[in-house]
Every structure is written in C-alpha cells, then in structure tokens.
Write a protein that holds these residues in place. Structure first.
Motif, short mmCIF file in Angstrom:
data_model
loop_
_atom_site.label_atom_id
_atom_site.label_comp_id
_atom_site.label_asym_id
_atom_site.label_seq_id
_atom_site.Cartn_x
_atom_site.Cartn_y
_atom_site.Cartn_z
N LEU A 33 -5.06 11.55 94.62
CA LEU A 33 -3.98 10.21 94.67
C LEU A 33 -2.74 11.10 95.09
O LEU A 33 -2.49 12.59 94.85
CB LEU A 33 -3.24 9.90 93.35
CG LEU A 33 -5.30 8.72 93.31
CD1 LEU A 33 -4.60 8.09 92.07
CD2 LEU A 33 -5.79 7.91 94.29
N CYS A 34 -1.93 9.97 95.90
CA CYS A 34 -0.42 10.85 96.00
C CYS A 34 0.25 11.59 94.50
O CYS A 34 0.32 10.71 94.24
CB CYS A 34 0.42 9.69 96.73
SG CYS A 34 -0.49 9.12 98.63
N CYS A 37 1.82 9.33 92.11
CA CYS A 37 1.08 7.95 92.05
C CYS A 37 0.96 7.74 90.64
O CYS A 37 0.73 7.60 89.30
CB CYS A 37 -0.21 8.35 92.54
SG CYS A 37 -1.28 6.07 92.25
N HIS A 39 -0.74 6.18 89.12
CA HIS A 39 -2.27 5.87 88.95
C HIS A 39 -2.65 7.06 87.60
O HIS A 39 -3.48 6.97 86.90
CB HIS A 39 -3.51 5.39 89.78
CG HIS A 39 -3.12 4.03 90.95
ND1 HIS A 39 -2.27 3.12 89.92
CD2 HIS A 39 -3.60 3.48 91.59
CE1 HIS A 39 -2.34 2.13 91.14
NE2 HIS A 39 -2.96 2.71 92.21
N CYS A 68 -6.82 3.21 95.53
CA CYS A 68 -6.60 3.94 94.67
C CYS A 68 -6.42 3.94 93.17
O CYS A 68 -7.64 5.06 93.01
CB CYS A 68 -5.55 4.26 95.48
SG CYS A 68 -5.13 4.74 97.15
N ASN A 140 0.19 -2.24 91.55
CA ASN A 140 1.59 -2.13 92.27
C ASN A 140 2.06 -2.68 93.13
O ASN A 140 3.17 -2.61 94.34
CB ASN A 140 1.32 -0.01 93.11
CG ASN A 140 -0.32 -0.26 93.47
OD1 ASN A 140 -0.67 -1.40 94.20
ND2 ASN A 140 -0.57 0.42 94.47
N GLY A 144 -2.46 -0.06 98.33
CA GLY A 144 -2.31 0.88 98.69
C GLY A 144 -3.38 1.87 99.40
O GLY A 144 -2.87 2.42 100.46
N CYS A 218 3.17 2.38 93.04
CA CYS A 218 2.88 3.40 94.76
C CYS A 218 4.35 4.23 94.91
O CYS A 218 4.71 3.82 95.79
CB CYS A 218 2.06 2.16 95.71
SG CYS A 218 1.85 2.99 96.75
N VAL A 219 4.21 5.68 94.83
CA VAL A 219 4.92 6.24 95.85
C VAL A 219 5.08 6.36 97.16
O VAL A 219 6.26 6.51 97.75
CB VAL A 219 5.43 7.27 95.32
CG1 VAL A 219 5.59 7.23 93.74
CG2 VAL A 219 4.12 8.14 95.28
N ALA A 220 3.97 6.09 98.01
CA ALA A 220 4.07 6.11 99.48
C ALA A 220 4.00 4.84 100.06
O ALA A 220 5.43 4.82 100.62
CB ALA A 220 2.68 6.68 99.33
N PHE A 221 4.34 3.73 99.49
CA PHE A 221 4.57 2.48 100.17
C PHE A 221 5.30 1.40 99.11
O PHE A 221 5.85 0.33 99.96
CB PHE A 221 3.01 1.33 100.68
CG PHE A 221 2.27 2.48 100.81
CD1 PHE A 221 2.96 3.07 102.59
CD2 PHE A 221 1.37 2.62 101.16
CE1 PHE A 221 1.68 3.66 103.59
CE2 PHE A 221 0.51 3.48 101.61
CZ PHE A 221 0.69 3.93 103.03
S1 SF4 Z 1 -0.87 5.01 98.65
FE1 SF4 Z 1 0.01 4.67 97.09
S2 SF4 Z 1 -1.32 4.16 95.15
FE2 SF4 Z 1 -2.52 5.38 96.52
S3 SF4 Z 1 -2.37 7.35 95.54
FE3 SF4 Z 1 -0.36 6.94 97.45
S4 SF4 Z 1 0.85 6.15 95.76
FE4 SF4 Z 1 -1.54 6.13 94.79
#
Ligand code: SF4
Ligand SMILES: Cc1ncc(C[n+]2csc(CCOP(=O)(O)OP(=O)(O)O)c2C)c(N)n1
Ligand SMILES: [Mg+2]
Length: 351
Positions: A33-34, A37, A39, A68, A140, A144, A218-221
């Motif tokens: 995972l990122c 995250c 999770h 995820c 989140n 994700g 969710c750190v990406a979105f």
């Molecule tokens: S996209 Fe979002 S939910 Fe998926 S691994 Fe990355 S941070 Fe976590």
C-alpha cells in the motif's frame, strides 16, 4: 524487482505470548500500500490485538472483499486461514464458513466501498443475523483502489482532491449496524492505536456480530483540506465517548479507578471491557441512546469514537439455528446423511 518476503529468522530474545508466539508470528507479507495509508496502521493494530489475546494463528479465518482495504489480510496473520472473496461478498462467504466450522475466530475485513456500496445488503444481513465475527471496515470515504471516486460514506459537502463537492448523503455504517441489531459496535481511528487495539480485542472476544468502523485516511486521494476523512480533520473533530481497557479472563483485575467513572462489562467468555467514561452519562448498553448520541454529534461535524454499544451476553446465528456444535468436517457420513427415514420425518414435521 520487488521483494515481498520478510526474513523468517526471528531474534531469539523476542518476547513470546502465552501460546509461545512472538509478534512477528502474527505478521504477513510486506505491504504494497502507499506509504502512510491508514490501512497499514489498522493491520498493525490487528497484529497487536491477536498477539495480546494469545490466539494461535491457525485458529483465525480472515476474509475480505476487493479494495486496498481488502488486500490488507495479506499483510497480517500470515499463518491463518484466508479467503479473498468477490467485491462486497465477504459477509456471505464468511457466514458459510462460520456455519461449517464455529471453532475458528472470524475476522471480516472490508472497505467503505466494499461494504457501503456493492456489499451493503451483505453487510446488513450479516449484522441482523448475528454472525459471530469481528467485522472491520477500513473507512477512507473513497474507492482507493480505483483511484479515489467518492464512496457512499463520503460526507455530503466534503471535497475531492480536485475540489469537486460531494452532493450525496453519507451512509453511516455505525448507525446502520446499531439499527440492524449488531451486538458490539465501535468506531476507531487508524491513527489512535491505543484506542483501536482494545476495541479489536473486545470485538474478537465478543459472542455475536461485532462491527468496528475505522476511519482510515487515504493519503493518495482523500487527505486534503475539504475532506472529512483526512488525518487533520479526524484529529481536530474526534470525540471519544470512553477509554477502553481489555482484560482477559485470566488476568488479575485491579480496581484503580474511582467508582462512578468506570463501567466494567463482562463478556460471555469471561473477558472484561473496562470503560472509563469521558462523557457524563454515556451508557454503552443502551442501543437507542447510542444512536441518538451519534446523530447529535454527527450533526455538529464531530466524529464519535470508542465502544458505542455492547450487549455482553449476545448470542449468535448458531444459537438461533440450533446447529450441531461439531464442525461439519468432523462429522461422519452417517451423521451428515442420516438417510431417507430421517428426511421423511423432517418433511412431516414441516407439513
Ligand atoms: S490508494 Fe489510498 S487506500 Fe489505497 S493504498 Fe494508497 S493511500 Fe491506501
Ligand atoms: C464487481 C466489481 N465491481 C467493481 C469493481 C471495481 N472496484 C475494485 S475495488 C473498488 C472499490 C474499493 O473501495 P473500498 O472498498 O472503499 O476500498 P479502498 O480501496 O478504499 O480501501 C471497486 C469499485 C470490482 N473489482 N468488482
Ligand atoms: Mg475506501
């Protein structure tokens, strides 16, 4: 090239629990995972909870859907049974496994997309039937895995990374679990391990349907200003109803808290949930008061965390169906197929 295997060698001085396992024995593969995250923090809390509960890893069955969040069972309890189902179908597959073998401890891991959209019906029926499981939603507010679309738990008025405003009403899975009859309902935050580990321990030890919604940024979105599921927002708006300690049946119970500030709830298996009330008159044994409390604080933009409701003497689907105690794979052919006369008798009893 990526390396997903962890070294098998453990340092000989690593602490072991009562069943002889180190924390490392409860880990899984290296997470993909990122970085950051939420999770991954939940996986760490699950590892800690199972280690502290002295559970033998082969006694756990971990099931998930798609997302995820649903990938995470690969990153903990590598020596447990696992089944990665179809999107949103974890609850029905888990129900079947549980009915076939009640000796295992069932951990259902899901996401807000997995449980509040495609799997909403599945979630609802597992809760109302009282399937004995610890159902953990890693929430989140977005899908994700498929790049950040709003999920059904995204708050109305919250903004996406690109500034789009969500106009739909949010589904509150905690409110639904309470309404549907779940007998252990809590909410945690991936960034608060001290609260989350005892919440998970209580859920695993619970005798019925236990549900925990864990806000997991969710750190990406979905970790920007305008999101109500970001690290900053949750830290600023968190209202904890109680601090929870989990005491296993074997541990000595010491009374170091002044009466009136603490509520001890003993579960069917002898474990004790010790709740130190942070809010005057918060009573986790009153389902309707919990629903009203949640809704009142939600309207103020607050995220209520902690153990919100528990029925310590809850029973499960096996009790309701009066099933045989033995796991089905332990029954012999004569017990599984008792013959035409038995079938006839059963049919007659239903006419
Ligand atoms: S996209 Fe979002 S939910 Fe998926 S691994 Fe990355 S941070 Fe976590
Ligand atoms: C039947 C089906 N429909 C749609 C998808 C696409 N899909 C994969 S994961 C996902 C949503 C995951 O969101 P969530 O459960 O919140 O998990 P997260 O990635 O946010 O942890 C969707 C719609 C799918 N895999 N299968
Ligand atoms: Mg999600």
């Amino acid at each position: 090239m990526t390396y997903l295997a962890k070294p098998r060698l453990h340092h000989p001085t690593l602490a072991t629990n009562k069943v002889g396992y180190t924390r490392r024995d409860y880990e899984g593969k290296i997470s993909t995972l990122c970085a950051g995250c939420g999770h991954d923090s939940i996986s760490a809390s699950i590892i800690e909870a199972c280690w502290e509960l002295d559970i033998e890893p082969h006694r756990v069955a971990k099931l998930s859907g798609i997302g995820c969040s649903s990938k995470t069972p690969d990153y903990f309890l590598g020596a447990s049974h696992g089944f990665n189902t179809v999107h949103g179908r974890m609850p029905s597959v888990l129900t079947g496994a549980n009915l076939a073998n009640r000796d295992l401890l069932y951990l259902g891991v899901s996401g807000d997309g997995d449980s509040a959209s495609i799997g909403l019906g599945q979630f609802a029926h597992a809760m109302r039937r009282g399937v004995r499981m610890a159902y953990i939603v890693e929430n989140n507010g977005v899908y994700g895995l498929t790049k950040g679309q709003f999920s059904a738990t995204a708050d109305q008025g919250s903004k996406s990374k690109k500034g789009v405003v969500n106009t739909d009403s949010a589904i509150d899975l905690v409110g639904m679990a309470l309404q549907l009859g779940a007998t252990y309902v809590g909410r945690g935050f991936s960034g608060n391990k001290a609260q989350l580990v005892p919440l998970i321990k209580g859920a695993i030890s619970h005798g019925g349907a236990a549900f925990i919604d864990v806000i997991s940024p969710c750190v990406a979105f979905n970790n920007h200003p305008g999101s109500t599921k970001s690290y900053d927002y949750v830290r600023e708006h968190n209202e904890a109803v109680s601090r929870i300690d989990f005491i296993s049946g074997r541990e000595e119970i010491t009374a170091d808290i002044a009466p009136g500030e603490v509520m001890d709830v003993r579960q069917h298996d002898g474990t004790l949930l010790r709740l130190r009330s942070l809010h005057a008159n918060y009573d986790p044994s009153d389902r309707y008061a919990a629903m009203a409390y949640m809704q009142k604080h939600q309207a103020l933009g607050e995220i209520v965390t902690g153990l919100l409701y528990v029925d310590p003497l809850a029973t499960d689907l096996h009790t309701a169906l009066n099933t045989v105690e033995q796991a089905l794979n332990g029954l012999d052919v004569a017990e599984l197929c008792p013959g035409a006369a038995s079938l006839e008798k059963l049919n007659n009893s239903l006419r």
